[in-house]
Enzyme design. Structure first.
Site, PDB file in Angstrom:
ATOM      1  N   HIS A 176      -6.502  -8.075   6.804  1.00 50.20           N
ATOM      2  CA  HIS A 176      -5.574  -8.702   7.536  1.00 50.20           C
ATOM      3  C   HIS A 176      -5.846 -10.066   8.160  1.00 50.20           C
ATOM      4  O   HIS A 176      -7.087 -10.333   8.337  1.00 50.20           O
ATOM      5  CB  HIS A 176      -4.662  -7.927   8.616  1.00 50.20           C
ATOM      6  CG  HIS A 176      -3.459  -8.370   9.233  1.00 50.20           C
ATOM      7  ND1 HIS A 176      -3.329  -9.405  10.092  1.00 50.20           N
ATOM      8  CD2 HIS A 176      -2.271  -7.685   8.777  1.00 50.20           C
ATOM      9  CE1 HIS A 176      -2.061  -9.460  10.269  1.00 50.20           C
ATOM     10  NE2 HIS A 176      -1.334  -8.502   9.407  1.00 50.20           N
ATOM     11  N   ASP A 203       0.517  -1.338   6.032  1.00 52.91           N
ATOM     12  CA  ASP A 203       1.150  -0.853   4.818  1.00 52.91           C
ATOM     13  C   ASP A 203       0.368   0.080   4.139  1.00 52.91           C
ATOM     14  O   ASP A 203       0.968   0.628   3.118  1.00 52.91           O
ATOM     15  CB  ASP A 203       1.325  -2.126   3.850  1.00 52.91           C
ATOM     16  CG  ASP A 203       2.290  -3.182   4.213  1.00 52.91           C
ATOM     17  OD1 ASP A 203       3.219  -2.579   4.594  1.00 52.91           O
ATOM     18  OD2 ASP A 203       1.989  -4.400   4.253  1.00 52.91           O
TER      19      ASP A 203
HETATM   20  N1  CMC Z   1      -9.439  -5.998  -1.012  1.00 51.30           N
HETATM   21  C1  CMC Z   1     -10.614  -6.623  -1.473  1.00 51.30           C
HETATM   22  N2  CMC Z   1     -11.063  -7.826  -0.865  1.00 51.30           N
HETATM   23  C2  CMC Z   1     -10.358  -8.239  -0.003  1.00 51.30           C
HETATM   24  C3  CMC Z   1      -9.181  -7.910   0.532  1.00 51.30           C
HETATM   25  C4  CMC Z   1      -8.583  -6.749   0.015  1.00 51.30           C
HETATM   26  N3  CMC Z   1      -7.566  -6.031   0.169  1.00 51.30           N
HETATM   27  N4  CMC Z   1      -8.543  -8.402   1.601  1.00 51.30           N
HETATM   28  C5  CMC Z   1      -9.469  -9.448   1.979  1.00 51.30           C
HETATM   29  N5  CMC Z   1     -10.308  -9.447   0.901  1.00 51.30           N
HETATM   30  C6  CMC Z   1     -11.690 -10.327   0.848  1.00 51.30           C
HETATM   31  C7  CMC Z   1     -11.387 -11.727   0.145  1.00 51.30           C
HETATM   32  O1  CMC Z   1     -11.648 -11.467  -1.236  1.00 51.30           O
HETATM   33  C8  CMC Z   1     -12.453 -12.468   1.090  1.00 51.30           C
HETATM   34  O2  CMC Z   1     -13.684 -12.298   0.573  1.00 51.30           O
HETATM   35  P1  CMC Z   1     -14.769 -13.435   0.390  1.00 51.30           P
HETATM   36  O3  CMC Z   1     -14.863 -14.095   1.720  1.00 51.30           O
HETATM   37  O4  CMC Z   1     -15.812 -13.074  -0.329  1.00 51.30           O
HETATM   38  O5  CMC Z   1     -14.120 -14.551  -0.447  1.00 51.30           O
HETATM   39  C9  CMC Z   1     -12.225 -12.032   2.288  1.00 51.30           C
HETATM   40  O6  CMC Z   1     -12.142 -10.632   2.211  1.00 51.30           O
HETATM   41  C10 CMC Z   1     -11.258 -12.573   3.230  1.00 51.30           C
HETATM   42  O7  CMC Z   1     -10.073 -12.445   2.740  1.00 51.30           O
HETATM   43  P2  CMC Z   1      -8.845 -13.527   2.559  1.00 51.30           P
HETATM   44  O8  CMC Z   1      -8.255 -13.533   1.357  1.00 51.30           O
HETATM   45  O9  CMC Z   1      -9.514 -14.880   2.965  1.00 51.30           O
HETATM   46  O10 CMC Z   1      -8.059 -13.132   4.085  1.00 51.30           O
HETATM   47  P3  CMC Z   1      -6.720 -13.806   4.349  1.00 51.30           P
HETATM   48  O11 CMC Z   1      -6.533 -13.722   5.932  1.00 51.30           O
HETATM   49  O12 CMC Z   1      -6.418 -15.148   3.689  1.00 51.30           O
HETATM   50  O13 CMC Z   1      -5.546 -12.467   3.693  1.00 51.30           O
HETATM   51  C11 CMC Z   1      -4.592 -10.637   3.243  1.00 51.30           C
HETATM   52  C12 CMC Z   1      -5.087 -11.575   4.411  1.00 51.30           C
HETATM   53  C13 CMC Z   1      -3.647  -9.507   4.005  1.00 51.30           C
HETATM   54  C14 CMC Z   1      -3.399 -11.220   2.381  1.00 51.30           C
HETATM   55  C15 CMC Z   1      -5.529  -9.894   2.359  1.00 51.30           C
HETATM   56  O14 CMC Z   1      -6.664  -9.283   3.222  1.00 51.30           O
HETATM   57  C16 CMC Z   1      -4.922  -9.224   1.268  1.00 51.30           C
HETATM   58  O15 CMC Z   1      -4.666  -9.675   0.166  1.00 51.30           O
HETATM   59  N6  CMC Z   1      -4.881  -7.878   1.549  1.00 51.30           N
HETATM   60  C17 CMC Z   1      -4.230  -7.057   0.348  1.00 51.30           C
HETATM   61  C18 CMC Z   1      -2.473  -7.080   0.548  1.00 51.30           C
HETATM   62  C19 CMC Z   1      -2.058  -6.511   1.767  1.00 51.30           C
HETATM   63  O16 CMC Z   1      -2.317  -5.298   2.234  1.00 51.30           O
HETATM   64  N7  CMC Z   1      -1.065  -7.062   2.574  1.00 51.30           N
HETATM   65  C20 CMC Z   1      -0.353  -6.735   3.704  1.00 51.30           C
HETATM   66  C21 CMC Z   1      -0.972  -7.339   5.049  1.00 51.30           C
HETATM   67  S1  CMC Z   1      -0.414  -6.528   6.284  1.00 51.30           S
HETATM   68  C22 CMC Z   1       1.603  -6.632   6.432  1.00 51.30           C
HETATM   69  C23 CMC Z   1       2.036  -7.776   6.617  1.00 51.30           C
HETATM   70  O17 CMC Z   1       2.021  -8.249   8.177  1.00 51.30           O
HETATM   71  O18 CMC Z   1       2.103  -8.877   5.867  1.00 51.30           O
END
Ligand code: CMC
Length: 429
Positions: A307, A364
């Site tokens: 998140h 989720d």
């Molecule tokens: N699985 C594997 N690696 C992950 C995941 C995941 N679910 N989420 C984040 N990472 C890694 C990402 O690759 C990055 O690694 P590095 O630092 O080595 O590059 C690090 O963790 C930080 O991630 P980010 O993508 O920069 O984080 P963000 O804040 O931009 O994204 C997120 C947040 C929710 C989009 C992401 O965690 C994700 O894609 N999760 C899976 C989709 C999901 O469950 N979404 C629902 C969110 S809750 C409902 C809502 O309110 O929307």
């Protein structure tokens, strides 16, 4: 004296006013930075940018705190109803007895759709994703109720559209499901409260009356409450941004629904179940998929994990996990996907990759298990999120449109394309 932040740019010291929130959160206001220095700030994905001040929801991602209008979600999930929580979000305080009754009554009054709108449902292919139908229908409401599309609606008009939307969206969602399975629409009933009414419209048919089970209704109420707002998330920011051009509430919410649809946001609940089914079909090899989620050469992510703001735990996920366990026990359902989800959670929480990046189950991860147990089909999961998030979107649109500090949303960019060059006619290229 008010606190200020000093920033040194090109040998000049500039001062920016500090804004402090109720809980001591701090920001400095850089609105004048560009005019004073020629610089903008660059923050893709708004990882560190506040777009507004807001009095609706407080969230502390490190401590796992989430409060609507000051009230912890744990208390609302235990004691409130979705209708009451919607009132709280939109009006800023809990309703008294008469206010709640009038609010609930208005839901009934507005629950029907204009009969002409039924033609829209008929025109969609039965394979249409219900989010496509929902976003189009919500926008179409502006054509059927144009009296509420003033550029600057009065507070009374906003409250009336709010009720209309809250009530009609529930009907639209149930109708879009009925359309997808080719069954006749079931109209809303006056004698049922919000969630039982929705369940009845979804699952009863002329030949098969639906028996409302209290535990099922309550589980859905809890899910809707926990989804009701989440401050400046992707879809809510979309609603505010679209509304900042003075687009009407229907159009703004329709845009928010589209933003929610994506698998990184509200579409994640569907993506989690699809992921669990895939892992299960592949022999339930948890380690293999945890490794894949960590592999930077793979597109696979552990859906329902991570998140932008929660870096300790998501308080909603905690409640939902327990709710899923309780409901399945009460219904006597054994869902192997719940066992698999728990295994994946356990493996991820022990893994240094997830620990270092502070990746925890989000809202989720377990919600889909509850929807499945209730009988809600997979492609309706993001729609369920949309029903839940609606009061939050409305509350934010209302706050945005009534705030004299609101300006049209218009971010800047740093141009990285070609420098100036001349046009070359087609034969000479
Ligand atoms: N699985 C594997 N690696 C992950 C995941 C995941 N679910 N989420 C984040 N990472 C890694 C990402 O690759 C990055 O690694 P590095 O630092 O080595 O590059 C690090 O963790 C930080 O991630 P980010 O993508 O920069 O984080 P963000 O804040 O931009 O994204 C997120 C947040 C929710 C989009 C992401 O965690 C994700 O894609 N999760 C899976 C989709 C999901 O469950 N979404 C629902 C969110 S809750 C409902 C809502 O309110 O929307």
């Amino acid at each position: 004296m008010a606190e200020k932040v000093e920033v040194k740019i090109d040998g000049k010291t500039l001062e920016f006013p500090v804004i402090v929130g109720t809980e001591g959160e701090k920001a400095f206001d850089i609105a004048k930075l560009r005019s004073q220095s020629g610089y903008i700030t660059l923050d893709p994905g708004f990882s560190n940018t506040g777009s507004c001040t807001s009095a609706i929801t407080y969230l502390d991602g490190d401590k796992g705190i989430l409060r609507y209008r000051g009230i912890p979600i744990e208390q609302l999930a235990e004691k409130s109803t979705f209708v009451e929580t919607s009132y709280l979000l939109i009006h800023g305080r809990l309703p008294n007895h008469d206010e709640l009754e009038a609010f609930s009554h208005a839901y009934n009054e507005h629950s029907m759709l204009h009969e002409d709108m039924i033609n829209f449902f008929q025109a969609y292919p039965s394979t249409a994703h219900p989010m496509a139908i929902l976003s189009a229908m919500v926008c179409a409401l502006s054509a059927y109720y144009p009296e509420f599309t003033n550029e600057r609606p009065t507070p009374q008009e906003i409250d009336r559209i709010a009720i209309q939307l809250l009530s009609k969206v529930r009907t639209i969602c149930a109708f879009s499901y009925k359309k997808s399975i080719g069954e006749p629409f079931v109209y809303p009933r006056y004698d049922l409260s919000y969630v039982p009414n929705f369940l009845n419209m979804m699952f009863s048919s002329p030949t098969r009356p639906y028996k409302i089970v209290d535990e099922v209704s309550r589980a859905l109420v809890v899910l809707f409450i926990l989804h009701a707002d989440h401050e400046q998330n992707c879809s809510t920011s979309t609603v505010r941004l679209v509304g900042s051009s003075h687009a009407n509430l229907y159009a703004s919410i329709s845009a928010g629904i589209c933003a929610l649809w994506g698998p990184l946001h509200g579409g994640a609940n569907q993506a989690v179940i699809e992921m669990l089914e895939m892992v299960q079909k592949d022999g339930g090899n948890v380690e293999k998929y945890i490794a894949k989620a960590k592999d930077k050469n793979s597109n696979f992510r552990l859906m329902g994990f991570g998140h932008r703001v929660y870096k300790n735990f998501d308080p909603r996920a905690k409640i939902i996990k327990k709710c899923a366990d309780d409901l399945l026990n009460k219904l006597g359902v054994h869902d192997p996907l719940l066992d698999l989800a728990k295994k994946m959670e356990e493996a991820a929480l022990k893994d240094p990759y997830f620990v270092e990046r502070k990746l925890y189950p989000n809202v989720d991860f377990y919600s889909g298990i509850i929807y499945r147990a209730i009988g809600i089909p997979l492609n309706m999961f993001p729609v369920m999120f949309a029903i839940g998030r609606l009061p939050g979107w409305i509350a934010h649109w209302k706050e945005m449109i009534q705030d004299p500090a609101t300006k049209i949303g218009r971010p800047f960019q740093i141009y990285t394309g070609e420098p100036k060059r001349d046009y070359v006619p087609i034969g000479k290229r």
